[in-house]
Design an enzyme around this catalytic site. Structure first.
Site, PDB file in Angstrom:
ATOM      1  N   LYS A 195       0.873  -1.184   0.000  1.00  0.00           N
ATOM      2  CA  LYS A 195       0.000   0.000   0.000  1.00  0.00           C
ATOM      3  C   LYS A 195       0.898   1.218   0.000  1.00  0.00           C
ATOM      4  O   LYS A 195       2.036   1.164   0.460  1.00  0.00           O
ATOM      5  CB  LYS A 195      -0.882   0.017   1.252  1.00  0.00           C
ATOM      6  CG  LYS A 195      -2.160   0.820   1.105  1.00  0.00           C
ATOM      7  CD  LYS A 195      -3.214  -0.010   0.423  1.00  0.00           C
ATOM      8  CE  LYS A 195      -4.580   0.618   0.503  1.00  0.00           C
ATOM      9  NZ  LYS A 195      -5.612  -0.354   0.133  1.00  0.00           N
TER      10      LYS A 195
HETATM   11  P1  NAD Z   1     -13.319   7.213  -2.674  1.00  0.00           P
HETATM   12  O1  NAD Z   1     -12.264   8.234  -2.566  1.00  0.00           O
HETATM   13  O2  NAD Z   1     -13.906   6.910  -4.014  1.00  0.00           O
HETATM   14  O3  NAD Z   1     -14.537   7.620  -1.697  1.00  0.00           O
HETATM   15  C1  NAD Z   1     -14.362   7.865  -0.329  1.00  0.00           C
HETATM   16  C2  NAD Z   1     -15.693   8.308   0.261  1.00  0.00           C
HETATM   17  O4  NAD Z   1     -15.542   8.424   1.676  1.00  0.00           O
HETATM   18  C3  NAD Z   1     -16.156   9.675  -0.240  1.00  0.00           C
HETATM   19  O5  NAD Z   1     -17.560   9.655  -0.411  1.00  0.00           O
HETATM   20  C4  NAD Z   1     -15.790  10.598   0.920  1.00  0.00           C
HETATM   21  O6  NAD Z   1     -16.615  11.753   0.992  1.00  0.00           O
HETATM   22  C5  NAD Z   1     -16.045   9.680   2.104  1.00  0.00           C
HETATM   23  N1  NAD Z   1     -15.349  10.113   3.322  1.00  0.00           N
HETATM   24  C6  NAD Z   1     -14.070  10.536   3.439  1.00  0.00           C
HETATM   25  N2  NAD Z   1     -13.827  10.906   4.716  1.00  0.00           N
HETATM   26  C7  NAD Z   1     -14.976  10.696   5.402  1.00  0.00           C
HETATM   27  C8  NAD Z   1     -15.351  10.877   6.748  1.00  0.00           C
HETATM   28  N3  NAD Z   1     -14.487  11.345   7.648  1.00  0.00           N
HETATM   29  N4  NAD Z   1     -16.614  10.566   7.121  1.00  0.00           N
HETATM   30  C9  NAD Z   1     -17.500  10.088   6.207  1.00  0.00           C
HETATM   31  N5  NAD Z   1     -17.202   9.891   4.924  1.00  0.00           N
HETATM   32  C10 NAD Z   1     -15.952  10.190   4.524  1.00  0.00           C
HETATM   33  O7  NAD Z   1     -12.730   5.889  -1.998  1.00  0.00           O
HETATM   34  P2  NAD Z   1     -13.127   4.371  -2.266  1.00  0.00           P
HETATM   35  O8  NAD Z   1     -12.248   3.829  -3.333  1.00  0.00           O
HETATM   36  O9  NAD Z   1     -14.609   4.254  -2.384  1.00  0.00           O
HETATM   37  O10 NAD Z   1     -12.638   3.690  -0.904  1.00  0.00           O
HETATM   38  C11 NAD Z   1     -13.435   3.699   0.271  1.00  0.00           C
HETATM   39  C12 NAD Z   1     -12.901   2.670   1.249  1.00  0.00           C
HETATM   40  O11 NAD Z   1     -12.907   1.387   0.646  1.00  0.00           O
HETATM   41  C13 NAD Z   1     -11.465   2.912   1.706  1.00  0.00           C
HETATM   42  O12 NAD Z   1     -11.346   2.499   3.043  1.00  0.00           O
HETATM   43  C14 NAD Z   1     -10.662   2.006   0.792  1.00  0.00           C
HETATM   44  O13 NAD Z   1      -9.416   1.647   1.368  1.00  0.00           O
HETATM   45  C15 NAD Z   1     -11.603   0.821   0.694  1.00  0.00           C
HETATM   46  N6  NAD Z   1     -11.391  -0.008  -0.488  1.00  0.00           N
HETATM   47  C16 NAD Z   1     -11.494   0.490  -1.747  1.00  0.00           C
HETATM   48  C17 NAD Z   1     -11.317  -0.340  -2.841  1.00  0.00           C
HETATM   49  C18 NAD Z   1     -11.501   0.145  -4.253  1.00  0.00           C
HETATM   50  O14 NAD Z   1     -11.470  -0.689  -5.177  1.00  0.00           O
HETATM   51  N7  NAD Z   1     -11.728   1.403  -4.502  1.00  0.00           N
HETATM   52  C19 NAD Z   1     -10.997  -1.697  -2.637  1.00  0.00           C
HETATM   53  C20 NAD Z   1     -10.903  -2.171  -1.333  1.00  0.00           C
HETATM   54  C21 NAD Z   1     -11.105  -1.321  -0.271  1.00  0.00           C
END
Ligand code: NAD
Length: 515
Positions: A182
């Site tokens: 990561k």
């Molecule tokens: P993203 O950047 O597309 O979206 C993040 C979302 O979280 C946004 O809507 C943002 O407004 C919200 N957010 C940020 N801070 C916040 C807070 N303090 N309180 C409430 N909401 C908040 O990110 P993503 O790719 O959707 O990833 C989200 C989570 O899923 C992360 O923990 C990431 O590690 C995990 N994840 C993502 C993937 C992927 O394929 N994108 C895969 C596995 C895990």
């Protein structure tokens, strides 16, 4: 004479040591070899470095100071003809491109300028700036390092170590031949323009070039990064290569037009939903009409919400970094996706002011009566206090590490079920593997092909974890949990870790150590 140091005081708890509690618990339960435990206890490599950027000139809003407004009240408005010369940034500033000055009629006083319909702005000269960057390569015994790139103001070595280790467990649970990594940059991307983020991404990949590769370390999107950022990283990596197509698998999560996989964009959300379906099938729970809370409406949250609402679930509330919205009979998710993701004026991509729901507080969000909570934002959101107030049957961890150990204990005591992150959000990395395979084979699979494989993979690994948790060894046409059950029941998070560790440990046990 050497002075013996006194026995040190107990180590401070960090996110990493907290997360490793599950690792140690599972390692104890399977009687892991001490040397294998040492191999997995800390990352293989921790790369910490800096990336620099020439920050462009800015127009920064003057703010609400009445005295200043009075002082500049007779400042004439400036007119700029080049329509794209002022680039709005999500934090309210504008990048002042030099072309703004071409055929412009400008009045500047004490560095302040008035833009019609937008107000007074201070001109701030751009300057070079440096940012801390990371790539943590946790383990590669099962295959190349694999893990997302995150751009966020609150990242740290401790956090990336945690997330990199999680990737090692997750790729093992998904049973794909990758390890864990990561990384990212400590930055608030909302304060920078698209072009600045491109330059920074290029610089980040430039510095990592020797440490990346389709068989070495393969980044993917994470918080605040996406297919566009992956394309930039791929360009930087393959630039100058005589056979650039041979290196397409250096990143995953690319746009389908440049070697990405069908279904990757929604894969994490899709995986979350396959887990929920399998849980509901096992419990005899009717998903149609189920009430769902979604935290985070980015890639994971919005894709899962769309799929769930398509299955008849009601998304009653959504919380993101800027707002919380609520509608008791269910939010129109398609309209919300349009509002957040398909509206170029919604620079923060937020649910704030969505007309189809009412605004509520974040504290009230967690108190809403619902069936399923889907945290899909950042880590540490469901702590002991939130876990006390939450009124759902199931928490599905779309985000990485959204539940703290305290939160875990309270949820377990309240008999709220949990689908842990390392299986719930493994859909993304699973389809990343399919993307990588397609790149290696120069193939392009249909979305149906991808989803059929993904569904089989997620549901069978989920079923193994459930059997381990219940200590019910079982073999069906879809899964075989006999090798993984440990002779006594345990909770789901530990069960998932047991599956991961048994698969990882097999490599050390069967291949041995070369020295
Ligand atoms: P993203 O950047 O597309 O979206 C993040 C979302 O979280 C946004 O809507 C943002 O407004 C919200 N957010 C940020 N801070 C916040 C807070 N303090 N309180 C409430 N909401 C908040 O990110 P993503 O790719 O959707 O990833 C989200 C989570 O899923 C992360 O923990 C990431 O590690 C995990 N994840 C993502 C993937 C992927 O394929 N994108 C895969 C596995 C895990």
């Amino acid at each position: 004479m050497r002075v013996m140091r006194k026995e040190s005081t107990p180590k401070k708890q960090t996110i990493y040591t907290e997360q490793m509690e599950t690792f140690h618990r599972a390692a104890d339960l399977i009687g892991m070899l001490p040397r294998v435990r040492l191999e997995l206890e800390e990352p293989d490599f921790e790369h910490i470095f800096y990336v620099t950027l020439d920050v462009r000139d800015r127009l920064v809003p003057l703010g609400d100071d009445d005295e200043e407004a009075e002082h500049f009240k007779d400042l004439p408005a400036s007119s700029m003809k080049a329509g794209d010369a002022l680039e709005p940034i999500a934090n309210g500033d504008y990048v002042l491109h030099r072309r703004a000055l071409l055929s412009a009629d400008i009045t500047v006083r004490e560095g302040v300028i008035r833009i019609p319909n937008r107000g007074l702005f201070k001109m701030v000269k751009g300057e070079p700036r440096k940012f801390k960057a990371y790539r943590i390569q946790h383990n590669q015994v099962r295959g190349p390092y694999k893990g997302g790139v995150r751009f966020h103001k609150d990242v740290s070595l401790d956090l990336f170590k945690t997330l990199a280790a999680e990737m090692t467990w997750k790729t093992a649970i998904a049973d794909i031949p990758f390890g864990g990594a990561k990384g990212g940059i400590r930055i608030d991307p909302q304060a920078y323009s698209r072009e600045e983020m491109e330059h920074l991404t290029l610089r980040y990949m430039y510095k990592l070039k020797n440490l990346m590769g389709p068989f070495l370390d393969i980044p993917a999107p994470d918080v605040n990064t996406n297919g566009e950022i992956m394309a930039i990283m791929m360009r930087q990596f393959t630039d100058g290569q005589r056979t650039p197509h041979a290196f397409r698998g250096v990143v995953t999560g690319k746009d389908v037009r440049i070697g990405g996989s069908e279904g990757r964009l929604k894969a994490t959300g899709q995986g979350v939903v396959y887990c929920i379906e399998e849980w509901a099938r096992d419990k005899g729970f009717q998903l149609r009409g189920a009430r769902v809370l979604v935290q985070g409406f980015g890639n994971v949250g919005s894709a899962a919400a769309e799929l769930l609402s398509g299955m008849g679930c009601r998304i009653v509330a959504v919380n993101d970094a800027n707002a919380t919205i609520f509608k008791d009979d269910g939010i129109d998710v398609a309209a919300l996706v349009k509002y957040v993701h398909e509206n170029p004026e919604n620079l923060k991509k937020t649910v704030l002011d969505f007309p189809g729901a009412v605004a509520i507080s974040k504290a009230d969000f967690w108190k809403i009566d619902a069936d399923i909570a889907l945290p899909a934002a950042l880590g540490g959101e469901i702590d002991g206090n939130v876990a006390e107030t939450i009124k759902v049957k199931l928490v599905v961890e779309g985000a990485n590490g959204p539940t703290t150990p305290d939160g875990d204990r309270v949820l377990a005591a309240r008999k709220i079920e949990l689908i842990p992150d390392i299986i719930a959000n493994a859909g993304g990395v699973t389809v990343s593997y399919y993307e990588w395979l397609q790149n290696q084979r120069m193939e392009h699979w249909t979305e149906q092909d991808v989803n059929t494989r993904l569904e089989r993979a997620i549901k069978s690994n989920y079923a193994i974890i459930r059997d381990v948790a219940r200590d019910q060894p079982n073999k069906t046409p879809g899964h075989d949990s006999r090798r993984y059950c440990i002779g006594k029941p345990t909770e789901m998070r530990t069960a998932a870790m047991i599956l991961a560790l048994k698969r990882i440990e097999a490599h050390y046990l069967l291949e041995g150590f070369s020295q």
